[in-house]
Design an enzyme around this catalytic site. Structure first.
Site, PDB file in Angstrom:
ATOM      1  N   CYS A  13       9.038   1.295  -9.154  1.00  0.00           N
ATOM      2  CA  CYS A  13       7.855   1.994  -8.634  1.00  0.00           C
ATOM      3  C   CYS A  13       6.942   1.057  -7.836  1.00  0.00           C
ATOM      4  O   CYS A  13       6.361   0.125  -8.396  1.00  0.00           O
ATOM      5  CB  CYS A  13       7.113   2.585  -9.840  1.00  0.00           C
ATOM      6  N   CYS A  50       3.363   0.898  -9.092  1.00  0.00           N
ATOM      7  CA  CYS A  50       3.266   0.130 -10.340  1.00  0.00           C
ATOM      8  C   CYS A  50       3.128  -1.363 -10.029  1.00  0.00           C
ATOM      9  O   CYS A  50       2.350  -2.070 -10.664  1.00  0.00           O
ATOM     10  CB  CYS A  50       4.499   0.366 -11.218  1.00  0.00           C
TER      11      CYS A  50
END
Length: 106
Positions: A29, A32
């Site tokens: 991600c 993230c």
């Protein structure tokens, strides 16, 4: 930030009488990874709380169970209950995460 590796460990941690902060993320991600660049300073401001992280791909079922539709997401738990949830769209900046935690934790 301590990693939670199993659902049993997760269930034990969220029973805390004091609120605990749990970040849901995944290795693939990009948002993230961006959050990882600033989350340290947010953790310092809220150092009196315990911080944990769950890799949604490694501990399957938790994201669905707690309605984590996007990552990264920040969830607060206390006494086994989810008390607050900051969805991925609102976790883009240190200020947005800090404001959420201040609102929820005082």
């Amino acid at each position: 930030m301590q990693a939670i590796k199993t659902e049993a460990e997760f269930q034990e941690i969220i029973q805390s009488e004091k609120p605990v902060i749990i970040k849901f993320f995944a290795d693939w991600c990009p948002d993230c990874k961006r959050m990882d660049m600033f989350i340290g300073e947010v953790m310092e401001e809220f150092e009196s709380y315990d911080w944990y992280e769950v890799n949604s791909d490694e501990v399957s079922g938790l994201a669905e169970k707690y309605e984590v539709m996007g990552i990264p997401s920040i969830l607060l738990f206390q006494n086994g209950e989810k008390i607050a949830h900051q969805h991925s769209a609102d976790t883009k900046t240190p200020d947005s995460v800090t404001d959420f935690l201040k609102q929820q934790l005082g």
